[in-house]
Enzyme design. Structure first.
Site, PDB file in Angstrom:
ATOM      1  N   GLY A  46      -1.417   1.810   5.726  1.00  0.00           N
ATOM      2  CA  GLY A  46      -1.802   1.076   4.518  1.00  0.00           C
ATOM      3  C   GLY A  46      -1.399   1.861   3.288  1.00  0.00           C
ATOM      4  O   GLY A  46      -1.188   3.076   3.357  1.00  0.00           O
ATOM      5  N   GLN A  51      -1.332   4.594  -5.372  1.00  0.00           N
ATOM      6  CA  GLN A  51      -0.854   5.788  -4.672  1.00  0.00           C
ATOM      7  C   GLN A  51       0.588   6.134  -5.025  1.00  0.00           C
ATOM      8  O   GLN A  51       1.027   7.265  -4.825  1.00  0.00           O
ATOM      9  CB  GLN A  51      -1.005   5.624  -3.149  1.00  0.00           C
ATOM     10  CG  GLN A  51      -2.472   5.586  -2.707  1.00  0.00           C
ATOM     11  CD  GLN A  51      -2.619   5.422  -1.217  1.00  0.00           C
ATOM     12  OE1 GLN A  51      -2.605   4.323  -0.706  1.00  0.00           O
ATOM     13  NE2 GLN A  51      -2.740   6.526  -0.498  1.00  0.00           N
ATOM     14  N   CYS A  94      -5.744   9.903   4.832  1.00  0.00           N
ATOM     15  CA  CYS A  94      -5.207   9.228   3.654  1.00  0.00           C
ATOM     16  C   CYS A  94      -3.921   9.916   3.242  1.00  0.00           C
ATOM     17  O   CYS A  94      -3.855  11.144   3.212  1.00  0.00           O
ATOM     18  CB  CYS A  94      -6.226   9.296   2.509  1.00  0.00           C
ATOM     19  SG  CYS A  94      -5.667   8.466   1.006  1.00  0.00           S
ATOM     20  N   LEU A  95      -2.906   9.117   2.939  1.00  0.00           N
ATOM     21  CA  LEU A  95      -1.623   9.692   2.521  1.00  0.00           C
ATOM     22  C   LEU A  95      -1.768  10.473   1.220  1.00  0.00           C
ATOM     23  O   LEU A  95      -0.952  11.344   0.928  1.00  0.00           O
ATOM     24  CB  LEU A  95      -0.576   8.579   2.371  1.00  0.00           C
ATOM     25  CG  LEU A  95      -0.217   7.833   3.668  1.00  0.00           C
ATOM     26  CD1 LEU A  95       0.693   6.647   3.358  1.00  0.00           C
ATOM     27  CD2 LEU A  95       0.443   8.766   4.678  1.00  0.00           C
ATOM     28  N   HIS A 136     -10.773   0.889   3.075  1.00  0.00           N
ATOM     29  CA  HIS A 136     -10.198   2.147   2.570  1.00  0.00           C
ATOM     30  C   HIS A 136      -9.237   1.857   1.416  1.00  0.00           C
ATOM     31  O   HIS A 136      -9.282   2.517   0.370  1.00  0.00           O
ATOM     32  CB  HIS A 136      -9.484   2.857   3.736  1.00  0.00           C
ATOM     33  CG  HIS A 136      -8.678   4.063   3.359  1.00  0.00           C
ATOM     34  ND1 HIS A 136      -9.007   5.346   3.760  1.00  0.00           N
ATOM     35  CD2 HIS A 136      -7.537   4.203   2.614  1.00  0.00           C
ATOM     36  CE1 HIS A 136      -8.118   6.197   3.277  1.00  0.00           C
ATOM     37  NE2 HIS A 136      -7.200   5.538   2.586  1.00  0.00           N
ATOM     38  N   GLU A 137      -8.385   0.858   1.608  1.00  0.00           N
ATOM     39  CA  GLU A 137      -7.408   0.508   0.560  1.00  0.00           C
ATOM     40  C   GLU A 137      -8.091  -0.056  -0.683  1.00  0.00           C
ATOM     41  O   GLU A 137      -7.691   0.238  -1.815  1.00  0.00           O
ATOM     42  CB  GLU A 137      -6.387  -0.510   1.074  1.00  0.00           C
ATOM     43  CG  GLU A 137      -5.572  -0.088   2.301  1.00  0.00           C
ATOM     44  CD  GLU A 137      -4.960   1.283   2.180  1.00  0.00           C
ATOM     45  OE1 GLU A 137      -4.734   1.758   1.050  1.00  0.00           O
ATOM     46  OE2 GLU A 137      -4.726   1.910   3.222  1.00  0.00           O
ATOM     47  N   HIS A 140      -9.254   2.499  -3.006  1.00  0.00           N
ATOM     48  CA  HIS A 140      -8.198   3.040  -3.881  1.00  0.00           C
ATOM     49  C   HIS A 140      -8.111   2.243  -5.190  1.00  0.00           C
ATOM     50  O   HIS A 140      -7.850   2.815  -6.258  1.00  0.00           O
ATOM     51  CB  HIS A 140      -6.829   2.990  -3.196  1.00  0.00           C
ATOM     52  CG  HIS A 140      -6.567   4.131  -2.256  1.00  0.00           C
ATOM     53  ND1 HIS A 140      -6.557   5.448  -2.661  1.00  0.00           N
ATOM     54  CD2 HIS A 140      -6.293   4.149  -0.930  1.00  0.00           C
ATOM     55  CE1 HIS A 140      -6.271   6.227  -1.618  1.00  0.00           C
ATOM     56  NE2 HIS A 140      -6.117   5.466  -0.550  1.00  0.00           N
TER      57      HIS A 140
END
Ligand code: GNR
Ligand code: NI
Length: 172
Positions: A46, A51, A94-95, A136-137, A140
């Protein structure tokens, strides 16, 4: 399609609240394509626009790990409609918080209303990894990272580690 640089904690941009998209046009579709390319090249499931530094309420996801069977999903202006009382625990990464993982509790199921790649209104019933990932997204979009749910000590240890490496990472 272009692979963009993924911002990492403690970059302040990640803490911005993203703005709703007024219309899903060419520009938004190009952004979604770039996000997808960036997500795949970083082996993520995702990615939120913030990000890669764009404060728009846009998310791309593909929870299938199989490179040969890609199933990209696009969410514009997503809103969570129903959250399950029941929680489930998942080990999240997480990236934007590279190489750090922690178990996080979130509602097990949820319903999401959103616009798709073509700007059409959709509703999705999610559970399991899909529900975890979409939540989670969506965090963000509010400037929230999974480490915010950890104890102050655990969180500060992670931020300290990440501060030692460069705040941006080039994704090859
Ligand atoms: O790639 C990712 N894996 C993942 C695993 C468990 C819970 C959430 C995620 S999302 C993450 C990609 C990412 O950082 N998206 O914002
Ligand atoms: Ni993330």
């Amino acid at each position: 399609m272009t692979v963009k640089i993924i911002l990492t904690e403690p970059n302040k941009i990640l803490r911005q609240v993203s703005k709703p998209v007024e219309r899903v046009g060419k520009e938004e579709q190009k952004l979604m394509n770039d996000m997808l390319e960036t997500m795949y090249s970083a082996n993520g499931i995702g990615l939120a626009a913030i990000q890669i530094g764009v404060p728009k309420r846009i998310i791309v996801m593909d929870i299938r790990k199989d490179e040969n069977k890609r199933e990209p999903m696009f969410f514009v202006n997503p809103v969570i409609k129903n959250k399950d009382e029941l929680k489930s625990t998942y080990e999240e990464g997480c990236l934007s918080v590279p190489n750090q993982f922690a178990e996080i509790d979130r509602p097990k199921k949820c319903e999401v209303e959103y616009l798709d790649y073509y700007g059409e209104k959709k509703i999705l019933k999610a559970e399991g990894l899909l529900a975890t990932c979409i939540q989670h997204e969506m965090d963000h979009l509010e400037g929230i990272l999974f480490i915010d749910y950890l104890s102050k000590l655990k969180k500060s240890m992670i931020i300290k580690k990440l501060s030692k490496i460069k705040s941006t990472r080039i994704v090859v």
